[in-house]
Design a protein around this motif. Structure first.
Motif, PDB file in Angstrom:
ATOM      1  N   ALA A 169      -3.504   3.319   8.080  1.00 34.82           N
ATOM      2  CA  ALA A 169      -3.795   4.670   7.612  1.00 34.82           C
ATOM      3  C   ALA A 169      -4.658   4.638   6.354  1.00 34.82           C
ATOM      4  N   ALA A 170      -4.350   3.720   5.444  1.00 31.57           N
ATOM      5  CA  ALA A 170      -5.122   3.618   4.210  1.00 31.57           C
ATOM      6  C   ALA A 170      -6.562   3.215   4.502  1.00 31.57           C
ATOM      7  N   ALA A 171      -6.747   2.246   5.403  1.00 31.62           N
ATOM      8  CA  ALA A 171      -8.098   1.790   5.721  1.00 31.62           C
ATOM      9  C   ALA A 171      -8.945   2.915   6.297  1.00 31.62           C
ATOM     10  N   ARG A 172      -8.341   3.751   7.131  1.00 31.61           N
ATOM     11  CA  ARG A 172      -9.080   4.884   7.699  1.00 31.61           C
ATOM     12  C   ARG A 172      -9.590   5.804   6.593  1.00 31.61           C
ATOM     13  N   LYS A 173      -8.734   6.089   5.630  1.00 26.09           N
ATOM     14  CA  LYS A 173      -9.144   6.980   4.542  1.00 26.09           C
ATOM     15  C   LYS A 173     -10.204   6.323   3.665  1.00 26.09           C
ATOM     16  N   LEU A 174     -10.018   5.046   3.370  1.00 29.38           N
ATOM     17  CA  LEU A 174     -10.960   4.357   2.489  1.00 29.38           C
ATOM     18  C   LEU A 174     -12.352   4.288   3.098  1.00 29.38           C
ATOM     19  N   GLY A 222     -16.694   0.948  -5.718  1.00 23.98           N
ATOM     20  CA  GLY A 222     -17.683   0.154  -5.016  1.00 23.98           C
ATOM     21  C   GLY A 222     -17.392  -1.327  -4.950  1.00 23.98           C
ATOM     22  N   VAL A 223     -16.111  -1.724  -5.062  1.00 22.05           N
ATOM     23  CA  VAL A 223     -15.765  -3.139  -4.897  1.00 22.05           C
ATOM     24  C   VAL A 223     -16.099  -3.540  -3.456  1.00 22.05           C
ATOM     25  N   GLY A 224     -16.848  -4.633  -3.289  1.00 26.61           N
ATOM     26  CA  GLY A 224     -17.441  -4.963  -2.008  1.00 26.61           C
ATOM     27  C   GLY A 224     -16.468  -5.201  -0.880  1.00 26.61           C
ATOM     28  N   LEU A 225     -15.336  -5.857  -1.172  1.00 27.07           N
ATOM     29  CA  LEU A 225     -14.321  -6.118  -0.156  1.00 27.07           C
ATOM     30  C   LEU A 225     -12.967  -5.729  -0.712  1.00 27.07           C
ATOM     31  N   VAL A 226     -12.307  -4.800  -0.047  1.00 27.53           N
ATOM     32  CA  VAL A 226     -10.953  -4.388  -0.415  1.00 27.53           C
ATOM     33  C   VAL A 226     -10.034  -4.824   0.725  1.00 27.53           C
ATOM     34  N   ARG A 227      -9.203  -5.810   0.455  1.00 30.22           N
ATOM     35  CA  ARG A 227      -8.253  -6.318   1.453  1.00 30.22           C
ATOM     36  C   ARG A 227      -6.867  -5.742   1.143  1.00 30.22           C
ATOM     37  N   ILE A 228      -6.298  -5.033   2.119  1.00 32.12           N
ATOM     38  CA  ILE A 228      -5.009  -4.374   1.949  1.00 32.12           C
ATOM     39  C   ILE A 228      -3.983  -5.053   2.842  1.00 32.12           C
ATOM     40  N   ASN A 239     -15.684   5.589   1.254  1.00 29.77           N
ATOM     41  CA  ASN A 239     -16.849   4.754   0.968  1.00 29.77           C
ATOM     42  C   ASN A 239     -17.142   3.858   2.170  1.00 29.77           C
ATOM     43  N   GLY A 240     -18.106   4.248   2.970  1.00 31.97           N
ATOM     44  CA  GLY A 240     -18.489   3.468   4.139  1.00 31.97           C
ATOM     45  C   GLY A 240     -19.386   2.303   3.824  1.00 31.97           C
ATOM     46  N   GLU A 241     -19.754   2.117   2.552  1.00 30.86           N
ATOM     47  CA  GLU A 241     -20.654   1.027   2.178  1.00 30.86           C
ATOM     48  C   GLU A 241     -19.908  -0.268   1.897  1.00 30.86           C
ATOM     49  N   ILE A 242     -18.589  -0.196   1.728  1.00 35.40           N
ATOM     50  CA  ILE A 242     -17.816  -1.383   1.411  1.00 35.40           C
ATOM     51  C   ILE A 242     -17.108  -1.890   2.664  1.00 35.40           C
ATOM     52  N   GLU A 243     -16.538  -3.094   2.567  1.00 35.92           N
ATOM     53  CA  GLU A 243     -15.748  -3.657   3.655  1.00 35.92           C
ATOM     54  C   GLU A 243     -14.270  -3.459   3.328  1.00 35.92           C
ATOM     55  N   VAL A 244     -13.519  -2.918   4.283  1.00 36.95           N
ATOM     56  CA  VAL A 244     -12.081  -2.741   4.128  1.00 36.95           C
ATOM     57  C   VAL A 244     -11.392  -3.604   5.173  1.00 36.95           C
ATOM     58  N   ASP A 245     -10.552  -4.501   4.714  1.00 37.95           N
ATOM     59  CA  ASP A 245      -9.840  -5.434   5.587  1.00 37.95           C
ATOM     60  C   ASP A 245      -8.358  -5.096   5.529  1.00 37.95           C
ATOM     61  N   ALA A 246      -7.819  -4.501   6.599  1.00 37.48           N
ATOM     62  CA  ALA A 246      -6.424  -4.058   6.629  1.00 37.48           C
ATOM     63  C   ALA A 246      -5.574  -5.069   7.390  1.00 37.48           C
ATOM     64  N   ARG A 247      -4.468  -5.489   6.796  1.00 42.35           N
ATOM     65  CA  ARG A 247      -3.552  -6.446   7.419  1.00 42.35           C
ATOM     66  C   ARG A 247      -2.145  -5.840   7.473  1.00 42.35           C
ATOM     67  N   CYS A 265       0.849  -1.196   0.000  1.00 44.30           N
ATOM     68  CA  CYS A 265       0.000   0.000   0.000  1.00 44.30           C
ATOM     69  C   CYS A 265       0.880   1.240   0.000  1.00 44.30           C
ATOM     70  N   GLY A 266       1.877   1.219  -0.885  1.00 44.78           N
ATOM     71  CA  GLY A 266       2.694   2.392  -1.089  1.00 44.78           C
ATOM     72  C   GLY A 266       2.118   3.228  -2.206  1.00 44.78           C
ATOM     73  N   ALA A 267       2.955   3.607  -3.158  1.00 43.71           N
ATOM     74  CA  ALA A 267       2.498   4.491  -4.224  1.00 43.71           C
ATOM     75  C   ALA A 267       1.414   3.834  -5.083  1.00 43.71           C
ATOM     76  N   LEU A 268       1.741   2.701  -5.709  1.00 42.51           N
ATOM     77  CA  LEU A 268       0.756   2.023  -6.547  1.00 42.51           C
ATOM     78  C   LEU A 268      -0.420   1.519  -5.720  1.00 42.51           C
TER      79      LEU A 268
END
Length: 403
Positions: free
Chosen positions: A93-98, A56-62, A102-110, A41-44
């Motif tokens: 930090a990325a998950a907080r911004k995401l 609107g991708v339902g689950l974004v796992r970072i 969009n609060g409608e999707i699931e963000v899974d930060a690892r 989860c750097g530049a790219l």
């Protein structure tokens, strides 16, 4: 952070995207049912993550192993000065911004490295892998395991003003190992840390990757670009070449199952399973102290034990003047213990809930994570890194991770 009941619901959130005929309402429904794994989860990775969240991708796992530093802010779009001041892990930090985007999707930060031990779990339930990594070993690992599961790998890389992108699809194209060889070292390769990088080159490559991912996730696989595309934005040169078919003699892509489009009720049940699994993971993320001690006798060479009864692995991070030292799987670090221990040994210590940073009198820095990883900053010598870990952590209690 907004509470769930405060989360707005806007029927027209995706209206401009659904009016784009190749996606439309049906493609949008597929996006909302899809899961995407973004490694690095750097530049790219930061740019890819915000594209997936906004679409609107339902689950974004970072997944990312590093933390935000001031030098990241020039090109890593999800981070700000406060993130750097707090040394927040990039995934956090990325998950907080995401979630604000969009609060409608699931963000899974690892906050972790990608290894043979966890790559299968990270790929579970995913429909695509987006490459935001900075090293060949991780890319090859993700390509191999993804191909064996029928999951496409959207490759991208940037350095200077140059970048490249390719969509590698099981059953349709060769795997990454067949394209770039099996060497897992980036030695001699140009990196952002050796030749610099400009943000427009990052955004160009991320846009190429994101567009191909949206085609795939929305079910428009016939529109996928079947080429390896590279370019230099500063001198504006672009080259495109056809991707080879699967190599019949390759045990990865030669026998890979064709990647499948997924949608409908099966996907809805898969998303419900993801949510349940996320709850389990949060309960299992606890750590407890054990009486394990870290011992050292003289300088340690690469691969030598860092603490009694266990072995540590080392990896030189590409162009970073940093060595990552990783304890044996299942052994973590208690951050509260580490903070007190290192301060008592003359280190200048700062911390947050996710990591402890210690500036040592010798000039190097230790960055400790609860999963048992230690970044030794200021050296590229694995023996030096492991020796410093042994010298400063001897006697400190470790933590066994509950499985």
């Amino acid at each position: 952070m907004r509470k769930p009941e405060e989360q707005p619901r806007w029927p027209d959130r995706y209206s401009r995207q659904t009016r784009f005929a190749p996606i439309g309402e049906s493609g949008q429904r597929r996006l909302e049912q899809a899961g995407v794994l973004i490694v690095g989860c750097g530049a790219l990775g930061a740019s890819l993550a915000q594209h997936m969240a906004r679409a609107g991708v339902g689950l974004v796992r970072i997944v990312d192993r590093d933390y935000v530093e001031p030098s990241n802010l020039q090109r890593q779009v999800l981070f700000d000065e406060q993130d750097a001041l707090e040394s927040l892990p990039k995934a956090v930090a990325a998950a907080r911004k995401l979630r604000l985007i969009n609060g409608e999707i699931e963000v899974d930060a690892r906050v972790q490295d990608v290894t043979n031990a966890n790559v299968g779990e990270l790929l579970e339930g995913m429909d695509a892998v987006l490459d935001g990594t900075d090293n060949a070993a991780a890319r090859l690992l993700l390509s191999e395991h993804g191909f064996r599961r029928g999951i496409p790998f959207f490759y991208g890389g940037v350095a200077g003003s140059q970048g490249m992108s390719a969509s590698l699809v099981p059953g349709a194209t060769a795997c990454l190992r067949c394209l770039i060889g099996g060497g897992e070292s980036d030695s001699g390769a140009d990196t952002c840390d050796t030749i610099g990088v400009i943000a427009p080159a990052v955004e160009w490559v991320a846009a190429l990757q994101a567009a191909e991912a949206l085609k795939w996730l929305s079910g428009r696989r016939e529109a996928l670009r079947r080429t390896w595309l590279s370019g230099d934005l500063w001198h504006f040169r672009v080259r495109e070449s056809a991707l080879p078919s699967p190599a019949q003699g390759c045990d990865i892509c030669g026998g890979a199952q064709a990647a499948a489009e997924r949608g409908g009720d099966a996907d809805n049940s898969r998303i419900r399973g993801r949510n349940a699994k996320g709850a389990r993971d949060s309960r299992q993320a606890a750590f407890h102290l054990t009486s394990l001690s870290l011992n050292r006798s003289g300088p340690l060479a690469e691969g030598e034990p860092v603490h009694h009864g266990f072995r540590a692995q080392t990896a030189v991070l590409c162009g970073r003047d940093t060595v990552q030292v990783t304890m044996e799987e299942g052994i973590g670090l208690d951050l509260g213990e580490a903070e007190q221990w290192l301060a008592a040994r003359g280190c200048e210590v700062t911390s947050n809930p996710y990591l402890v940073k210690a500036a040592m009198p010798e000039g190097e820095k230790l960055v400790l994570f609860p999963d048992g990883r230690i970044l030794v900053q200021g050296t590229q010598d694995p023996a030096r890194a492991t020796a410093l870990c042994g010298a400063y952590l001897t006697g400190m209690r470790a933590a066994a991770i509950l499985r």
